[in-house]
Motif scaffolding. Sequence first.
Motif, PDB file in Angstrom:
ATOM      1  N   GLU A 161      -8.268  -6.516  -2.561  1.00 26.20           N
ATOM      2  CA  GLU A 161      -6.889  -6.924  -2.797  1.00 26.20           C
ATOM      3  C   GLU A 161      -6.096  -6.942  -1.501  1.00 26.20           C
ATOM      4  O   GLU A 161      -6.176  -6.015  -0.704  1.00 26.20           O
ATOM      5  N   VAL A 162      -5.364  -8.026  -1.296  1.00 26.25           N
ATOM      6  CA  VAL A 162      -4.468  -8.111  -0.135  1.00 26.25           C
ATOM      7  C   VAL A 162      -3.047  -8.277  -0.651  1.00 26.25           C
ATOM      8  O   VAL A 162      -2.755  -9.214  -1.397  1.00 26.25           O
ATOM      9  N   LYS A 163      -2.178  -7.346  -0.249  1.00 22.90           N
ATOM     10  CA  LYS A 163      -0.772  -7.473  -0.621  1.00 22.90           C
ATOM     11  C   LYS A 163      -0.099  -8.315   0.460  1.00 22.90           C
ATOM     12  O   LYS A 163       0.337  -7.813   1.484  1.00 22.90           O
ATOM     13  N   ALA A 164      -0.084  -9.625   0.249  1.00 26.40           N
ATOM     14  CA  ALA A 164       0.436 -10.537   1.278  1.00 26.40           C
ATOM     15  C   ALA A 164       1.956 -10.432   1.390  1.00 26.40           C
ATOM     16  O   ALA A 164       2.524 -10.502   2.470  1.00 26.40           O
ATOM     17  N   VAL A 165       2.612 -10.295   0.243  1.00 31.08           N
ATOM     18  CA  VAL A 165       4.072 -10.121   0.210  1.00 31.08           C
ATOM     19  C   VAL A 165       4.343  -8.890  -0.647  1.00 31.08           C
ATOM     20  O   VAL A 165       3.830  -8.767  -1.754  1.00 31.08           O
ATOM     21  N   ASP A 166       5.135  -7.968  -0.095  1.00 30.55           N
ATOM     22  CA  ASP A 166       5.254  -6.659  -0.722  1.00 30.55           C
ATOM     23  C   ASP A 166       6.720  -6.317  -1.012  1.00 30.55           C
ATOM     24  O   ASP A 166       7.438  -5.858  -0.129  1.00 30.55           O
ATOM     25  N   ASP A 167       7.150  -6.606  -2.216  1.00 28.58           N
ATOM     26  CA  ASP A 167       8.474  -6.204  -2.689  1.00 28.58           C
ATOM     27  C   ASP A 167       9.604  -6.706  -1.776  1.00 28.58           C
ATOM     28  O   ASP A 167      10.389  -5.928  -1.245  1.00 28.58           O
ATOM     29  N   VAL A 168       9.647  -8.025  -1.613  1.00 33.74           N
ATOM     30  CA  VAL A 168      10.641  -8.629  -0.712  1.00 33.74           C
ATOM     31  C   VAL A 168      11.871  -9.098  -1.499  1.00 33.74           C
ATOM     32  O   VAL A 168      11.741  -9.806  -2.494  1.00 33.74           O
ATOM     33  N   SER A 169      13.038  -8.689  -1.052  1.00 32.62           N
ATOM     34  CA  SER A 169      14.296  -9.137  -1.661  1.00 32.62           C
ATOM     35  C   SER A 169      15.253  -9.602  -0.579  1.00 32.62           C
ATOM     36  O   SER A 169      15.421  -8.918   0.430  1.00 32.62           O
ATOM     37  N   PHE A 170      15.827 -10.779  -0.768  1.00 35.27           N
ATOM     38  CA  PHE A 170      16.897 -11.247   0.124  1.00 35.27           C
ATOM     39  C   PHE A 170      17.619 -12.423  -0.505  1.00 35.27           C
ATOM     40  O   PHE A 170      17.169 -12.987  -1.501  1.00 35.27           O
ATOM     41  N   THR A 171      18.743 -12.772   0.082  1.00 39.56           N
ATOM     42  CA  THR A 171      19.560 -13.874  -0.423  1.00 39.56           C
ATOM     43  C   THR A 171      19.828 -14.851   0.711  1.00 39.56           C
ATOM     44  O   THR A 171      20.027 -14.447   1.851  1.00 39.56           O
ATOM     45  N   VAL A 172      19.795 -16.149   0.400  1.00 39.69           N
ATOM     46  CA  VAL A 172      20.197 -17.170   1.374  1.00 39.69           C
ATOM     47  C   VAL A 172      21.409 -17.882   0.798  1.00 39.69           C
ATOM     48  O   VAL A 172      21.398 -18.314  -0.354  1.00 39.69           O
ATOM     49  N   ARG A 173      22.459 -18.005   1.614  1.00 37.26           N
ATOM     50  CA  ARG A 173      23.673 -18.667   1.158  1.00 37.26           C
ATOM     51  C   ARG A 173      23.672 -20.123   1.597  1.00 37.26           C
ATOM     52  O   ARG A 173      22.896 -20.521   2.460  1.00 37.26           O
ATOM     53  N   GLU A 174      24.561 -20.911   1.011  1.00 40.11           N
ATOM     54  CA  GLU A 174      24.662 -22.333   1.363  1.00 40.11           C
ATOM     55  C   GLU A 174      24.975 -22.490   2.853  1.00 40.11           C
ATOM     56  O   GLU A 174      25.882 -21.838   3.365  1.00 40.11           O
ATOM     57  N   GLY A 175      24.209 -23.340   3.515  1.00 38.68           N
ATOM     58  CA  GLY A 175      24.466 -23.644   4.921  1.00 38.68           C
ATOM     59  C   GLY A 175      23.972 -22.602   5.906  1.00 38.68           C
ATOM     60  O   GLY A 175      24.192 -22.731   7.105  1.00 38.68           O
ATOM     61  N   GLU A 176      23.273 -21.590   5.404  1.00 43.67           N
ATOM     62  CA  GLU A 176      22.821 -20.515   6.281  1.00 43.67           C
ATOM     63  C   GLU A 176      21.457 -20.838   6.907  1.00 43.67           C
ATOM     64  O   GLU A 176      20.605 -21.425   6.259  1.00 43.67           O
ATOM     65  N   ILE A 177      21.275 -20.434   8.155  1.00 41.37           N
ATOM     66  CA  ILE A 177      19.950 -20.537   8.762  1.00 41.37           C
ATOM     67  C   ILE A 177      19.373 -19.125   8.913  1.00 41.37           C
ATOM     68  O   ILE A 177      19.943 -18.274   9.600  1.00 41.37           O
ATOM     69  N   ILE A 178      18.258 -18.916   8.225  1.00 42.88           N
ATOM     70  CA  ILE A 178      17.580 -17.627   8.230  1.00 42.88           C
ATOM     71  C   ILE A 178      16.292 -17.778   9.021  1.00 42.88           C
ATOM     72  O   ILE A 178      15.567 -18.752   8.825  1.00 42.88           O
ATOM     73  N   SER A 179      15.988 -16.837   9.897  1.00 41.47           N
ATOM     74  CA  SER A 179      14.671 -16.853  10.527  1.00 41.47           C
ATOM     75  C   SER A 179      13.828 -15.754   9.934  1.00 41.47           C
ATOM     76  O   SER A 179      14.291 -14.618   9.783  1.00 41.47           O
ATOM     77  N   LEU A 180      12.598 -16.097   9.616  1.00 38.66           N
ATOM     78  CA  LEU A 180      11.642 -15.140   9.087  1.00 38.66           C
ATOM     79  C   LEU A 180      10.592 -14.962  10.175  1.00 38.66           C
ATOM     80  O   LEU A 180       9.821 -15.878  10.447  1.00 38.66           O
ATOM     81  N   ILE A 181      10.630 -13.818  10.831  1.00 43.13           N
ATOM     82  CA  ILE A 181       9.805 -13.628  12.021  1.00 43.13           C
ATOM     83  C   ILE A 181       8.777 -12.515  11.797  1.00 43.13           C
ATOM     84  O   ILE A 181       9.110 -11.456  11.257  1.00 43.13           O
ATOM     85  N   GLY A 182       7.566 -12.753  12.225  1.00 42.23           N
ATOM     86  CA  GLY A 182       6.544 -11.713  12.142  1.00 42.23           C
ATOM     87  C   GLY A 182       5.243 -12.254  12.687  1.00 42.23           C
ATOM     88  O   GLY A 182       5.067 -13.468  12.792  1.00 42.23           O
TER      89      GLY A 182
END
Length: 272
Positions: free
Chosen positions: A24-45
């Motif tokens: 078993e690989v837990k690729a994504v582990d209990d991720v919570s976040f919000t993106v608002r209209e017009g927002e630029i989010i970077s997901l870095i790793g």
Amino acid sequence: MSKEMLVCDHVTKIFTSGFIKKIEVKAVDDVSFTVREGEIISLIGQSGSGKTTLGKIILRLIPPTSGRVLFYGKDIWRDIKTKEELKEYWRQVHAVFQNPMGSFNEFYKVDRVLNQALELIGVDPKSEEGMLLKEESLKAVGLNPDEILGKYPHQLSGGQLQRVMIARSWILRPKLLIADEAVSMLDVSTRGKIVEIFKELRNKLGSSIIFISHDIGLSYFISDRIFIMYKGKIIEEGTPQEVIDNPKHEYTKTLVESVPTIYRKWEDFLEV
Ligand SMILES: Nc1ncnc2c1ncn2[C@@H]1O[C@H](COP(=O)(O)OP(=O)(O)O)[C@@H](O)[C@H]1O
Ligand SMILES: [Mg+2]
């Protein structure tokens, strides 16, 4: 503050592989976040931290093991039931991937990706409106339509192809654009220009962008907020100033120290 668009609510993805012994690989582990209209989010790793898997869950390409993704309050895995609803979702949430070449079919002219976008919005590609939209979209991403239309993918550079993919987004006017390592394969100066086009897309169309990258250096300039992902979890988040200038987590510090240049001004970036 602008309206909430996307909510990831305790999203987890476990991949199971192996026939005799289940791994078993837990690729994504209990991720919570919000993106608002017009927002630029970077997901870095770093590679393997779960960024692409998370992107694919949001794109409704793979289902989460648990948790929910809400788009304007609608659970994309529970509330989208028909083909039409799914098509509509993909009109609003759109992706640009790492390898521009992979988005094109070598046997078809590059016009095809734009024609398909026009068909999605119900415009005949051969009509005057269709032709105008194609030209407008190519100009919007800094391309000369005469140099692009009618060409085959191998006749264009990686940077040009990636711009054509963004021109496609321009036609579709997505609410949310997911750019997964969309500039990683391009040379540094092209990378800067493409990043600038993403920002323009946000500024002109008001689209939100999730910018996925292993390169924290780029994110300083482009992001409203940065999320640092490590082993499937978001371990740190904040504005570029908070995350890059004052990293709290040891892993973020290592990331920041490991990049040769953190671009703090747009001019720094263009000079590289
Ligand atoms: N389809 C799959 N089947 C099994 N494991 C997968 C699959 N896709 C991704 N993984 C694993 O999930 C983890 C996260 O991968 P990925 O989301 O591609 O990370 P990133 O995009 O950050 O490099 C890795 O350990 C990867 O090997
Ligand atoms: Mg990836």
